[in-house]
Design an enzyme around this catalytic site. Structure first.
Site, PDB file in Angstrom:
ATOM      1  N   TYR A 193      35.496  49.359  16.549  1.00  8.47           N
ATOM      2  CA  TYR A 193      36.852  49.176  17.068  1.00  8.47           C
ATOM      3  C   TYR A 193      37.033  47.768  17.620  1.00  8.47           C
ATOM      4  O   TYR A 193      37.975  47.058  17.257  1.00  8.47           O
ATOM      5  CB  TYR A 193      37.128  50.204  18.168  1.00  8.47           C
ATOM      6  CG  TYR A 193      38.422  49.965  18.906  1.00  8.47           C
ATOM      7  CD1 TYR A 193      39.640  50.369  18.366  1.00  8.47           C
ATOM      8  CD2 TYR A 193      38.430  49.334  20.143  1.00  8.47           C
ATOM      9  CE1 TYR A 193      40.825  50.146  19.036  1.00  8.47           C
ATOM     10  CE2 TYR A 193      39.618  49.097  20.819  1.00  8.47           C
ATOM     11  CZ  TYR A 193      40.808  49.511  20.262  1.00  8.47           C
ATOM     12  OH  TYR A 193      41.990  49.270  20.936  1.00  8.47           O
TER      13      TYR A 193
ATOM     14  N   TYR B 285      39.138  43.237  16.742  1.00  6.79           N
ATOM     15  CA  TYR B 285      39.922  42.334  17.580  1.00  6.79           C
ATOM     16  C   TYR B 285      39.177  41.035  17.859  1.00  6.79           C
ATOM     17  O   TYR B 285      39.800  39.980  18.020  1.00  6.79           O
ATOM     18  CB  TYR B 285      40.306  43.044  18.881  1.00  6.79           C
ATOM     19  CG  TYR B 285      41.271  44.166  18.625  1.00  6.79           C
ATOM     20  CD1 TYR B 285      42.612  43.905  18.357  1.00  6.79           C
ATOM     21  CD2 TYR B 285      40.839  45.488  18.590  1.00  6.79           C
ATOM     22  CE1 TYR B 285      43.498  44.928  18.083  1.00  6.79           C
ATOM     23  CE2 TYR B 285      41.726  46.519  18.318  1.00  6.79           C
ATOM     24  CZ  TYR B 285      43.059  46.236  18.060  1.00  6.79           C
ATOM     25  OH  TYR B 285      43.928  47.251  17.779  1.00  6.79           O
TER      26      TYR B 285
END
Length: 257
Positions: A52, A56
């Protein structure tokens, strides 16, 4: 975005505290409660915590291998990351921050020291950081004997009348090791100089860069490059008025590339 690991019995309280601060200012404005704070629990069936957060991180570094950015109208990530990087550098935004672990700044300060410190208690930290480049070993040493930064107040070089805590070195049990032995000051250069870029950053001896100010950039045109078709040869005189990257000359032409 935050990735947080918390004990199950503390989860609800942590969420409550974070939601409070997220809505502390103008929390009653339209859409604030729905969009300002969102919590997602990691679902092992969809992926891991690392999977996850790496998305980013990748979208803030170079975007290599990430494909399209579906959060930005499907543009290629390598395009959107340029805007993110420019924005962060313009405003001095820290893009990543780790918490609850050994300060990486202390590790970096130790790596400035090239010889074993005379302070015995610091030697395991220095061995791990500077000699071996072993951050895991540094963490173990910090667990046994925690260090802290040695700072002193100093006028800010960016903002008038502001005082900052400038790093001088590191400290352990009252003993100090200086790591910042130079003071750097920004000053305006007198006169014009040739920009130091990724193109002309060769440091070959025997070439006087300052003599090339008059001709610098003369070949940086599309029409100029069109004329550079043909055989290249080295200039006969190494001291000729060529910049470091201009050492090749087209036969029968006075242009340089």
């Amino acid at each position: 975005h935050m990735l947080v690991f918390v004990k199950p019995e503390h989860q609800e309280k942590l969420i409550e505290i974070m939601r409070h601060y997220a809505l502390e200012h103008d929390g009653n404005e339209r859409g604030a409660k729905e969009t300002r704070f969102e919590v997602k629990t990691i679902d092992p069936n969809k992926g891991s915590a690392v999977g996850y957060i790496i998305k980013y991180i990748g979208k803030n570094i170079d975007g290599t291998g990430m494909g399209l950015d579906y959060e930005s109208d499907g543009q290629d990530v390598t395009t959107t990351v340029e805007r993110v990087t420019a924005w962060a550098r313009l405003w001095g935004i820290r893009q990543f921050q780790f918490s609850e672990h050994c300060p990486v700044t202390i590790y970096r300060e130790l790596r400035k020291i090239r010889t074993m410190p005379t302070i015995e208690a610091m030697q395991p930290h220095w061995t791990a950081a500077s000699e071996k480049g072993d951050f895991h070993g540094f963490i173990n040493a910090m667990t046994i004997a925690p260090m802290k930064l040695w700072t002193e107040p100093q006028p800010s070089s960016r903002y008038q009348d502001e005082v900052i805590d400038a790093i001088r070195g590191i400290e352990l049990n009252g003993e100090r090791l200086e790591t910042r032995v130079h003071t750097w000051v920004l000053r305006k250069k007198d006169g014009l100089i040739v920009p130091w870029t990724s193109v002309n950053n060769c440091t070959e001896l025997g070439v006087n860069r300052q003599k090339n100010k008059a001709v610098y950039g003369a070949y940086h045109t599309q029409n100029g490059f069109e004329e550079f078709k043909g055989k290249y040869k080295e200039p006969k005189n190494a001291n000729d008025n060529y910049t470091n990257e201009n050492r090749l000359q087209v036969e029968g032409s006075s242009h340089v590339q």
